[in-house]
Design a protein around this motif. Sequence first.
Motif, short mmCIF file in Angstrom:
data_model
loop_
_atom_site.label_atom_id
_atom_site.label_comp_id
_atom_site.label_asym_id
_atom_site.label_seq_id
_atom_site.Cartn_x
_atom_site.Cartn_y
_atom_site.Cartn_z
N THR A 1 -3.97 9.96 3.64
CA THR A 1 -5.04 9.31 2.91
C THR A 1 -5.75 8.32 3.84
OG1 THR A 1 -3.64 7.48 2.18
CG2 THR A 1 -3.68 9.48 0.80
N GLU A 2 -6.83 7.75 3.35
CA GLU A 2 -7.55 6.76 4.15
C GLU A 2 -6.66 5.57 4.47
OE1 GLU A 2 -11.62 4.02 3.92
OE2 GLU A 2 -11.27 5.60 2.45
N THR A 3 -5.85 5.17 3.48
CA THR A 3 -4.93 4.05 3.72
C THR A 3 -3.88 4.42 4.75
OG1 THR A 3 -5.21 3.21 1.46
CG2 THR A 3 -3.21 2.55 2.63
N GLU A 4 -3.29 5.61 4.62
CA GLU A 4 -2.25 6.03 5.57
C GLU A 4 -2.80 6.20 6.97
OE1 GLU A 4 0.66 8.57 2.54
OE2 GLU A 4 -1.07 9.53 3.47
N ARG B 1 4.22 6.43 7.20
CA ARG B 1 4.31 7.23 5.98
C ARG B 1 5.49 8.20 6.01
NH1 ARG B 1 0.52 12.16 5.02
NH2 ARG B 1 0.44 13.23 7.03
N LYS C 1 -2.43 15.97 4.30
CA LYS C 1 -3.17 15.16 5.26
C LYS C 1 -3.16 13.70 4.81
CE LYS C 1 -7.66 15.23 5.23
NZ LYS C 1 -9.08 15.66 5.28
#
Length: 293
Positions: free
Chosen positions: A115-118, A126, A113
């Motif tokens: 990340t917060e950044t992605e 990504r 899943k």
Amino acid sequence: MSSSKQDRSVDIEIGGRRRVFDIDDPKLPDWIDKNALGSEGYPYDDKMDKRDYADTLERLQIELVKLQFWLNASGKRVISVFEGRDAAGKGGTIFSIRAYLNPRSARIVALPKPTETEAGQWYFQRYVTHFPTAGEIVLFDRSWYNRGVVEPVMGFCTAEQCKKFLDEVPRFEELIVDEGIHFFKFWLNIGQEMQLKRFHDRRHDPLKIWKLSPMDIAALTKWDDFTDARDRMLKKTHTKHAPWTVVKANDKRRARINVIRQILLSIDYEGRDEKAVGEIDHNILGEGADFLR
């Protein structure tokens, strides 16, 4: 989610009949066992013979090694995405392709899943990070198409986000093809009883139980929702430049053989042995949503 037997029993409708499926019961129900292979209109009554499969697969894997040598020498690139319902056989098909290839230039990408950044990035960003360089093969075990099927059904994206994705992805994939990358999209299709059988096998096999997730259990009652999302996605993203290859995958052996043949027959690599590759079984493999009707 509780792991109790009561909580993991689900009430589902199959073929117009209501059924109760208890995945924790070690005995597979007869109505699943009897109908699994033929579910969703599968065209064969028996699986491919195990010895014929092993012999054919070995010949095809030799051809895949030739293909990899040619890619290394020519600098050409391959991307293949594998999609389908849970337990459709994506991982096993990818493994059969990747088994004897040099891992330095044949990569499997199975992203967790975001990340917060992605999650704050351009949706495709990504995935692009993992695209092949010269001479590489990249095999996506699920891909950007999460947003076309899994995310909207399971409530992980909004209807607006899904629509935006379906509108954008043909343009995104046109850029991939225009870049000269050999690009394949495989949808592995299985019937409902076959999915239940494979989930049950995972639950009661200590070597496979790690494959069974709480999301698999939650998705059991959403078969029709996944079907609708699949059909919408195939219709919107099956294009001339990036067509969907649909694989009837109730028999994993026939599915793997025909997926590999499709790749090998689509690339004019040096030293291809046409006899060893063989011909596509068009009862198993076709193009787009129409093949499922």
